[in-house]
Design an enzyme around this catalytic site. Structure first.
Site, short mmCIF file in Angstrom:
data_model
loop_
_atom_site.label_atom_id
_atom_site.label_comp_id
_atom_site.label_asym_id
_atom_site.label_seq_id
_atom_site.Cartn_x
_atom_site.Cartn_y
_atom_site.Cartn_z
N ARG A 16 -28.88 -5.95 21.67
CA ARG A 16 -29.70 -6.52 20.58
C ARG A 16 -29.98 -5.51 19.46
NH1 ARG A 16 -34.09 -8.73 24.84
NH2 ARG A 16 -33.04 -7.15 26.09
N GLY A 136 -39.89 -11.09 30.44
CA GLY A 136 -39.94 -11.89 31.66
C GLY A 136 -41.35 -12.42 31.83
N ASN A 222 -36.29 -3.58 21.94
CA ASN A 222 -35.01 -4.28 22.15
C ASN A 222 -34.22 -4.46 20.87
OD1 ASN A 222 -35.33 -4.80 25.02
ND2 ASN A 222 -37.00 -6.14 24.39
N ARG A 309 -36.04 23.00 2.96
CA ARG A 309 -35.02 22.70 3.97
C ARG A 309 -35.06 23.71 5.12
NH1 ARG A 309 -29.86 22.47 0.63
NH2 ARG A 309 -28.98 22.34 2.73
N ALA A 354 -38.63 28.66 -14.39
CA ALA A 354 -38.07 27.30 -14.27
C ALA A 354 -36.56 27.33 -14.38
CB ALA A 354 -38.66 26.42 -15.36
N TYR A 361 -23.11 30.04 -2.92
CA TYR A 361 -21.89 29.50 -2.31
C TYR A 361 -20.74 29.64 -3.29
CZ TYR A 361 -19.03 25.94 0.11
OH TYR A 361 -18.04 25.27 0.78
C1 UD1 Z 1 -36.88 -6.24 31.42
C2 UD1 Z 1 -37.45 -7.10 32.56
C3 UD1 Z 1 -38.42 -8.12 31.96
C4 UD1 Z 1 -39.52 -7.38 31.21
C5 UD1 Z 1 -38.95 -6.41 30.16
C6 UD1 Z 1 -40.05 -5.52 29.63
C7 UD1 Z 1 -35.68 -7.28 34.23
C8 UD1 Z 1 -34.63 -8.15 34.84
N1 UD1 Z 1 -36.37 -7.79 33.22
O1 UD1 Z 1 -36.16 -7.12 30.56
O2 UD1 Z 1 -38.99 -8.92 33.00
O3 UD1 Z 1 -40.37 -8.33 30.58
O4 UD1 Z 1 -37.95 -5.55 30.75
O5 UD1 Z 1 -39.62 -4.69 28.59
O6 UD1 Z 1 -35.88 -6.20 34.70
N2 UD1 Z 1 -31.03 -1.07 32.29
C9 UD1 Z 1 -30.27 -0.34 33.16
N3 UD1 Z 1 -29.21 -0.96 33.76
C10 UD1 Z 1 -28.89 -2.24 33.53
C11 UD1 Z 1 -29.69 -3.00 32.64
C12 UD1 Z 1 -30.77 -2.39 32.05
O7 UD1 Z 1 -30.52 0.84 33.39
O8 UD1 Z 1 -27.91 -2.73 34.13
C13 UD1 Z 1 -32.15 -0.39 31.60
C14 UD1 Z 1 -32.01 -0.46 30.10
O9 UD1 Z 1 -31.33 0.68 29.60
C15 UD1 Z 1 -33.45 -0.50 29.63
C16 UD1 Z 1 -34.20 -1.11 30.81
O10 UD1 Z 1 -33.35 -1.04 31.91
O11 UD1 Z 1 -33.97 0.79 29.37
C17 UD1 Z 1 -34.59 -2.56 30.53
O12 UD1 Z 1 -33.42 -3.30 30.23
P1 UD1 Z 1 -33.43 -4.48 29.18
O13 UD1 Z 1 -32.08 -5.06 29.14
O14 UD1 Z 1 -34.07 -4.05 27.93
O15 UD1 Z 1 -34.39 -5.50 29.96
P2 UD1 Z 1 -35.21 -6.67 29.32
O16 UD1 Z 1 -34.31 -7.81 29.05
O17 UD1 Z 1 -36.05 -6.17 28.22
CA CA Z 2 -36.33 -4.19 27.25
#
Ligand code: UD1
Ligand code: CA
Length: 432
Positions: A16, A136, A222, A309, A354, A361
């Site tokens: 996303r 969720g 996300n 910088r 000024a 360079y």
């Molecule tokens: C997840 C929760 C959801 C909750 C939300 C809160 C699950 C199934 N859902 O959804 O209930 O409301 O977080 O923010 O857990 N990741 C992995 N491996 C994977 C998939 C994801 O390490 O295979 C990691 C991602 O990098 C991320 C985190 O898990 O940091 C959450 O994954 P994401 O896909 O954002 O989950 P949500 O759909 O937000």
């Molecule tokens: Ca998430």
């Protein structure tokens, strides 16, 4: 340090975000998203396991650059996708395990500690949101958590639930080792959901304690809209803490300060100031719309609209508008307007007129400029590096100084003679 393991899930791609960069590497306040949650975890645990897959090498290299002693676990994401898949094969050292999503950059040690104050085999974070979209949903019956339903699996009634899973949990290690192997992927996304552990544990008679939390700390990122909102929250935190330490800010919403910038003594920042990287500001004023990056300012005033910088040290110095300084040390200097000072060392009492430019360079290499004490550099001078100007030198306006050394006490000037042509104007334009 308690006997606590922390697992941070950071294997997901972050579709996303609409970006080729892995989600957890997107910067917030100057540091990758994942840096912030690992930093919070580091304050509490000696056993931090980061689950990686997408751009795993880059994610692991980034974290190793900031932190020591992390354990990396590569998820078998092709065969076991999802947050449940992320926990498969993970072996925490301790009996209590906190599980964090890697996309929660606003997490703090205090927020994590709250999960440990409740005695239950599962403590899960719950937020009530006016717009629960994307999260969720937590099904609560008679005050007890029953299960979590992912948005894509929700019935229309479940979609209306406004209590959502914030994505942080405290588990007894035995809960994970029992129920993770029992997960299935029979759902809309064909993924192994960590959230299904809740329903499985509930059925087996385990108590699940909800911990109500605030979005300010538990916001999940996300999309780029979330990224921007999380940065605004973090900026407010960074700026509030600086103000409480004595930094005055004018129109603070227009000021941007990266994580890691430090202040000492009373400082003042005008509107639109940007402070980046490892910058340190001590008893100084930075005027409107100036940018300072990886530099130190002590007892100085800079701007408006100046650019300092990396690797500059500005001490007891006045820098005015449209002055750019790079990798230079200025001590007791005045550079009031329109200059470029790069790879230079300039000493006390020196005035930079000024339009002065250090020509550092030659198209191939960079060279240094050294200017001593009490030097007067006239306006619109070019100093061709490498060059050393000793103490007490006067450089006339409009001088182009070649490389080399200028001895103390002299006046130097390079001027094309002025030619005057009488009556030219009227001849050229006619009489007006
Ligand atoms: C997840 C929760 C959801 C909750 C939300 C809160 C699950 C199934 N859902 O959804 O209930 O409301 O977080 O923010 O857990 N990741 C992995 N491996 C994977 C998939 C994801 O390490 O295979 C990691 C991602 O990098 C991320 C985190 O898990 O940091 C959450 O994954 P994401 O896909 O954002 O989950 P949500 O759909 O937000
Ligand atoms: Ca998430």
């Amino acid at each position: 340090m308690r006997n606590l393991s922390i697992v941070i899930m950071a294997a997901g791609k972050g579709t996303r975000m609409k970006s080729p960069l892995a989600k957890v590497l997107h910067p917030i306040s100057g540091k990758p998203m994942l840096y912030h949650s690992v930093k919070a975890a580091k304050a509490l645990s000696d056993d931090i396991i980061v689950v990686t897959y997408h751009q795993a090498d880059a994610v692991e290299a980034m974290l190793s650059g900031y932190f020591e002693g992390l354990t990396f676990h590569r998820q078998d994401l092709e065969n076991f996708p999802g947050t449940g898949g992320a926990l498969m094969g993970v072996k925490p050292k301790h009996d209590k395990v906190i599980v964090l999503n890697g996309d929660m950059p606003l997490m703090t040690p205090d927020a994590i500690t709250r999960f440990l104050s409740i005695d239950a085999p599962i403590v899960m974070s719950v937020i009530r949101l006016a717009n629960p979209s994307g999260y969720g949903r937590v099904v609560i019956v008679d005050g007890a958590v029953e299960r979590i339903v992912e948005q894509k699996d929700c019935t229309p009634q479940e979609l209306a639930i406004d209590t959502v899973n914030a994505g942080v949990y405290a588990f007894d290690a035995s809960i994970l080792s029992t129920f993770i192997p029992q997960l299935s992927n029979a759902n809309a996304q064909k993924e192994y959901y960590l959230t299904d552990v809740i329903a499985l544990a509930k059925k087996a008679g385990h108590a699940i304690a909800p911990l109500y939390v605030e979005e300010e700390l538990f916001k999940g990122v996300n999309s780029k809209v979330d990224l921007c909102e999380a940065e605004i929250i973090m900026q407010r935190r960074i700026k509030n803490s600086a103000m409480l330490n004595g930094v005055t800010m004018h129109l603070s919403d227009t000021i941007y300060i990266e994580e890691g910038v430090t202040f000492e003594g009373e400082c003042e920042l005008e509107a639109g100031v940007i402070l980046k990287g490892k910058t340190h500001i001590e008893r100084s004023i930075i005027k409107a719309h100036s940018v300072v990056e990886d530099s130190t300012l002590i007892d100085s005033d800079v701007g408006p609209m100046a650019r300092i910088r990396p690797a500059s040290r500005i001490i007891d110095t006045h820098i005015g508008n449209f002055v750019e300084v790079k990798k230079s040390t200025l001590t007791g200097v005045k550079a009031g307007h329109l200059s470029y000072l790069g790879d230079a060392t300039i000493d006390t009492g020196t005035n930079i007129g000024a339009g002065t430019i250090t020509c550092n360079y030659d198209g191939k290499k960079k060279y240094e400029t050294i200017i001593g004490k009490n030097v007067f550099v006239g306006s619109d001078s070019q100093l061709i590096a490498p060059i050393t100007i000793e103490d007490d030198v006067m450089i006339a306006a409009g001088t182009t100084l070649p490389s080399g050394r200028v001895e103390s006490g002299v006046l130097v000037l390079s001027r094309a003679p002025v030619k005057t042509v009488k009556g030219f104007y009227q001849k050229f334009f006619g009489k007006k």
